[in-house]
Design an enzyme around this catalytic site. Structure first.
Site, PDB file in Angstrom:
ATOM      1  N   CYS A   1     -31.277  57.984  26.108  1.00  0.00           N
ATOM      2  CA  CYS A   1     -32.257  57.535  27.084  1.00  0.00           C
ATOM      3  C   CYS A   1     -33.119  58.404  27.744  1.00  0.00           C
ATOM      4  CB  CYS A   1     -31.273  57.162  28.352  1.00  0.00           C
ATOM      5  SG  CYS A   1     -30.519  58.641  29.135  1.00  0.00           S
TER       6      CYS A   1
ATOM      7  N   ALA B   1     -31.923  61.973  28.738  1.00  0.00           N
ATOM      8  CA  ALA B   1     -31.702  62.648  27.459  1.00  0.00           C
ATOM      9  C   ALA B   1     -32.828  63.594  27.225  1.00  0.00           C
ATOM     10  CB  ALA B   1     -30.758  61.953  26.666  1.00  0.00           C
TER      11      ALA B   1
ATOM     12  N   ARG C   1     -25.943  69.594  22.729  1.00  0.00           N
ATOM     13  CA  ARG C   1     -27.049  69.638  21.655  1.00  0.00           C
ATOM     14  C   ARG C   1     -26.937  70.824  20.849  1.00  0.00           C
ATOM     15  NH1 ARG C   1     -32.545  70.571  22.958  1.00  0.00           N
ATOM     16  NH2 ARG C   1     -33.928  69.649  21.487  1.00  0.00           N
TER      17      ARG C   1
ATOM     18  N   HIS D   1     -39.570  63.130  27.242  1.00  0.00           N
ATOM     19  CA  HIS D   1     -40.156  64.126  26.655  1.00  0.00           C
ATOM     20  C   HIS D   1     -41.536  64.311  27.791  1.00  0.00           C
ATOM     21  CE1 HIS D   1     -38.572  63.311  22.540  1.00  0.00           C
ATOM     22  NE2 HIS D   1     -37.462  64.243  23.519  1.00  0.00           N
TER      23      HIS D   1
HETATM   24 FE1  CFM Z   1     -37.911  66.939  18.241  1.00  0.00          FE
HETATM   25 FE2  CFM Z   1     -36.527  65.567  16.876  1.00  0.00          FE
HETATM   26 FE3  CFM Z   1     -36.493  65.472  19.549  1.00  0.00          FE
HETATM   27 FE4  CFM Z   1     -35.641  67.834  18.409  1.00  0.00          FE
HETATM   28 FE5  CFM Z   1     -33.141  67.102  18.497  1.00  0.00          FE
HETATM   29 FE6  CFM Z   1     -33.761  64.977  17.036  1.00  0.00          FE
HETATM   30 FE7  CFM Z   1     -33.841  64.838  19.901  1.00  0.00          FE
HETATM   31 MO1  CFM Z   1     -31.558  64.929  18.571  1.00  0.00          MO
HETATM   32  S1  CFM Z   1     -36.853  67.542  16.621  1.00  0.00           S
HETATM   33  S2  CFM Z   1     -36.864  67.310  20.153  1.00  0.00           S
HETATM   34  S3  CFM Z   1     -33.969  69.138  18.655  1.00  0.00           S
HETATM   35  S4  CFM Z   1     -37.785  64.768  18.302  1.00  0.00           S
HETATM   36  S5  CFM Z   1     -32.126  66.445  16.899  1.00  0.00           S
HETATM   37  S6  CFM Z   1     -35.303  64.701  15.494  1.00  0.00           S
HETATM   38  S7  CFM Z   1     -33.194  63.399  18.425  1.00  0.00           S
HETATM   39  S8  CFM Z   1     -32.364  66.149  20.197  1.00  0.00           S
HETATM   40  S9  CFM Z   1     -35.503  64.026  21.177  1.00  0.00           S
HETATM   41  C1  HCA Z   2     -29.953  63.020  22.598  1.00  0.00           C
HETATM   42  C2  HCA Z   2     -29.469  64.386  21.912  1.00  0.00           C
HETATM   43  C3  HCA Z   2     -29.250  64.283  20.484  1.00  0.00           C
HETATM   44  C4  HCA Z   2     -28.302  63.430  19.871  1.00  0.00           C
HETATM   45  C5  HCA Z   2     -27.579  63.500  18.651  1.00  0.00           C
HETATM   46  C6  HCA Z   2     -26.534  62.557  17.963  1.00  0.00           C
HETATM   47  C7  HCA Z   2     -29.041  65.689  19.922  1.00  0.00           C
HETATM   48  O1  HCA Z   2     -30.541  62.231  22.047  1.00  0.00           O
HETATM   49  O2  HCA Z   2     -29.746  62.942  23.549  1.00  0.00           O
HETATM   50  O3  HCA Z   2     -26.684  61.315  18.322  1.00  0.00           O
HETATM   51  O4  HCA Z   2     -25.854  63.123  17.366  1.00  0.00           O
HETATM   52  O5  HCA Z   2     -29.761  66.071  18.893  1.00  0.00           O
HETATM   53  O6  HCA Z   2     -28.079  66.365  20.430  1.00  0.00           O
HETATM   54  O7  HCA Z   2     -30.425  63.746  19.883  1.00  0.00           O
END
Ligand code: CFM
Ligand code: HCA
Length: 541
Positions: A61, A64, A95, A194
């Site tokens: 979401c 998150a 995370r 973001h």
């Molecule tokens: Fe960038 Fe990502 Fe994301 Fe990420 Fe992550 Fe991710 Fe995420 Mo999980 S590099 S910031 S550190 S888009 S692993 S592929 S999904 S938390 S929002």
């Molecule tokens: C998020 C965080 C997450 C979840 C990862 C997962 C992460 O999207 O809220 O589904 O294992 O990297 O911790 O993307």
């Protein structure tokens, strides 16, 4: 043994859609693309749209994306969640972003701050409780800064978290308090979170401290979150090269690093999806240019270091970077020579977030493994296509990007690879571009690119294409492993990492070797595979 021969991409695509009601099938069809190598043949793809209700998406979401992803890795900002306790608890240290505060540094990551909203607050309003919680955090810790995050009920009852934060900031005088309207339902995925986080970080943090920090070749590293210690390995390499990292957005970051980030000469953007808004706003307001980098993969790391050195254009830096690459690469090459005979031609699928599916392809290429299908959970057009059209940013008096947030994006279909002719036409029309590759440009012809993959399709894909390895997140992990296919989490790295930089790459090669060559998966049989009578009793067959 080429599995694609049995099941061509078109057959796989129709098999994935077969069980959907026609309307759902038509919608999903637009998010599944058979990649074509020739630019002009590229079919269209739809991304960044609402998941169809009823589908078990892999996405998270908006809260998150804001609280967990962008602000979570900051260590000396008290991150206070205004909402029911579960929202705070489930976003607390899940995370795997690491931090190193040293013996004296402030670190609030070990704490889970929440207003613990109850029914009574929903009925009578939670503003007083929020003010009380901010006061309590201030009295206990005297932090430099407190960030407040809205969860879904806050938006629904209309608590004004911004005014509460502003009043508390004025009351304290020595603590910067600000809030994020990042209610979970605000967007179609983490991605909206973001954007909300970027706007507020830029408005309330960036540029607060003009003091010039010592060091040469000053950069900010944007979009690196120190998952599994990746940021520590990148810092090691920067130090060796003589590059000064003023701030990282936001792995192992401090309030002061954000506050001084405008004193850097260059922004190096790693995860473009999550942080491009800050990069663009810093370019507009402070004239700091940005380049796209990727420290996932040894070759990609070398390439990114050269790109940074090239920007500064000084012989001293260029020579040091070359020296560091020459020192680090033999270890990488030795590991590859030993491991690749066992990983060559193994197949992998990756469905991760908004940049890792692309970044990790570099590491699998180095292992000579084939990425047969990949996609993002919440990528936008830029992430699939690469070459980003630069937005025409306008900042308001508060330094906030006044471009409307994409709360509910319209369905946009795009060609993930534009032909040179199309690019020339856009260029002529006055569009400005950043040049970098997207996921589609790097995928082979005939591979399947799937946006917002869901639980059902994931299992179906594995059943049809039988990859040697599947990469995604925790929600997918066990269902895939139960199908007898090894699964590697590319979000949390399971309990591994770092995988960034040179040492991280070697670490990754070794782990993947162990995973794809383990015999244990062949022994795995579900009860209904061992005893076929059982399968009849399951409703879906
Ligand atoms: Fe960038 Fe990502 Fe994301 Fe990420 Fe992550 Fe991710 Fe995420 Mo999980 S590099 S910031 S550190 S888009 S692993 S592929 S999904 S938390 S929002
Ligand atoms: C998020 C965080 C997450 C979840 C990862 C997962 C992460 O999207 O809220 O589904 O294992 O990297 O911790 O993307």
């Amino acid at each position: 043994k080429n599995k694609l021969v049995q099941w061509g991409p078109a057959e796989v695509k129709s098999a994935l859609l077969e069980k959907y009601p026609p309307k759902v099938g038509r919608k999903r069809a637009k998010q599944i693309m058979i990649n074509e190598a020739l630019q002009n043949e590229t079919p269209e793809l739809t991304a960044n749209v609402r998941t169809i209700p009823g589908i078990i998406t892999m996405r998270g979401c908006t809260y998150a994306g804001c609280k967990g992803v962008i602000m979570g890795p900051t260590r000396d900002i008290v991150n206070l969640v205004h909402g029911p306790i579960g929202c705070s608890f489930y976003a607390w240290l899940t995370r795997r972003n690491q931090t190193d505060a040293g013996p004296t540094g402030e670190n609030y990551m070990n704490y889970c701050f929440s207003t613990d909203m109850q029914e009574q607050d929903i009925i009578f309003g939670g503003e007083k409780k929020l003010a009380q919680a901010i006061q309590e955090a201030y009295d206990l810790f005297h932090p430099k800064s407190i960030a407040v995050f809205a969860t879904c009920p806050v938006g629904l009852i209309g608590d004004d978290i911004h005014t509460v934060s502003k009043n508390m900031k004025e009351k304290f005088g020595d603590c910067n308090v600000y809030a994020f309207s990042c209610e979970g339902y605000k967007g179609v995925s983490q991605s909206a979170g973001h954007h909300i986080a970027n706007n507020q970080v830029f408005r309330h943090l960036v540029g607060q401290n003009d003091e010039v920090k010592p060091g040469k070749y000053k950069i900010n590293l944007l979009g690196e979150y120190n998952i599994g210690g990746d940021g520590f390995e990148i810092d090691r390499i920067f130090k060796k090269c003589g590059i000064t990292c003023i701030s990282t957005f936001s792995g192992n970051s401090t309030y002061d690093q954000f506050a001084s980030s405008h004193t850097a000469d260059l922004n190096a953007v790693m995860c473009h999806r999550s942080i491009n808004y800050v990069a663009d706003m810093m370019e507009t307001k402070y004239g700091i240019p940005w380049v796209k980098v990727n420290f996932i993969g040894a070759k990609a790391t070398a390439k990114s270091l050269r790109k940074i050195a090239e920007y500064f254009g000084e012989k001293e830096l260029i020579d040091t970077v070359e020296k560091v690459i020459a020192e680090e690469m033999p270890g990488v090459e030795a590991a590859l020579a030993e491991i690749t005979p066992r990983t060559e031609n193994k197949t992998v699928m990756m469905f991760v977030g908004g940049s890792r599916a692309h970044h990790y392809k570099e590491l699998f290429d180095e292992l000579k493994m084939k990425t047969i299908s990949a996609g993002y959970e919440f990528g936008h057009e830029d992430d699939y296509e690469g070459r980003q059209v630069l937005p025409n940013i306008k900042l308001d008096a508060d330094s906030r990007n006044i471009e409307e947030l994409e709360v509910e994006p319209d369905e946009t279909r795009f060609k993930p690879r534009k032909s040179d002719k199309e690019m020339k036409a856009l260029d002529k029309a006055g569009y400005k571009f950043k040049q970098y590759d997207g996921l589609a440009a790097d995928m082979d012809k005939g591979t399947l690119i799937i946006d917002d993959l869901n639980q059902y399709e994931a299992e179906k894909l594995v059943e049809l294409m039988k990859p040697d390895l599947f990469c995604a997140g925790i929600k997918e992990k066990y269902s895939i492993q139960k199908l007898g296919v090894p699964m590697k989490q590319l979000h949390s790295y399971d309990s591994g990492g770092p995988y960034a930089g040179f040492l991280g790459a070697v670490n990754f090669y070794q782990e993947i070797d162990r995973l794809v060559n383990s015999k244990v998966w062949g022994y795995m049989k579900a009860p209904w595979q061992k005893n076929p009578q059982l399968s009849g009793s399951f409703a879906w067959e």
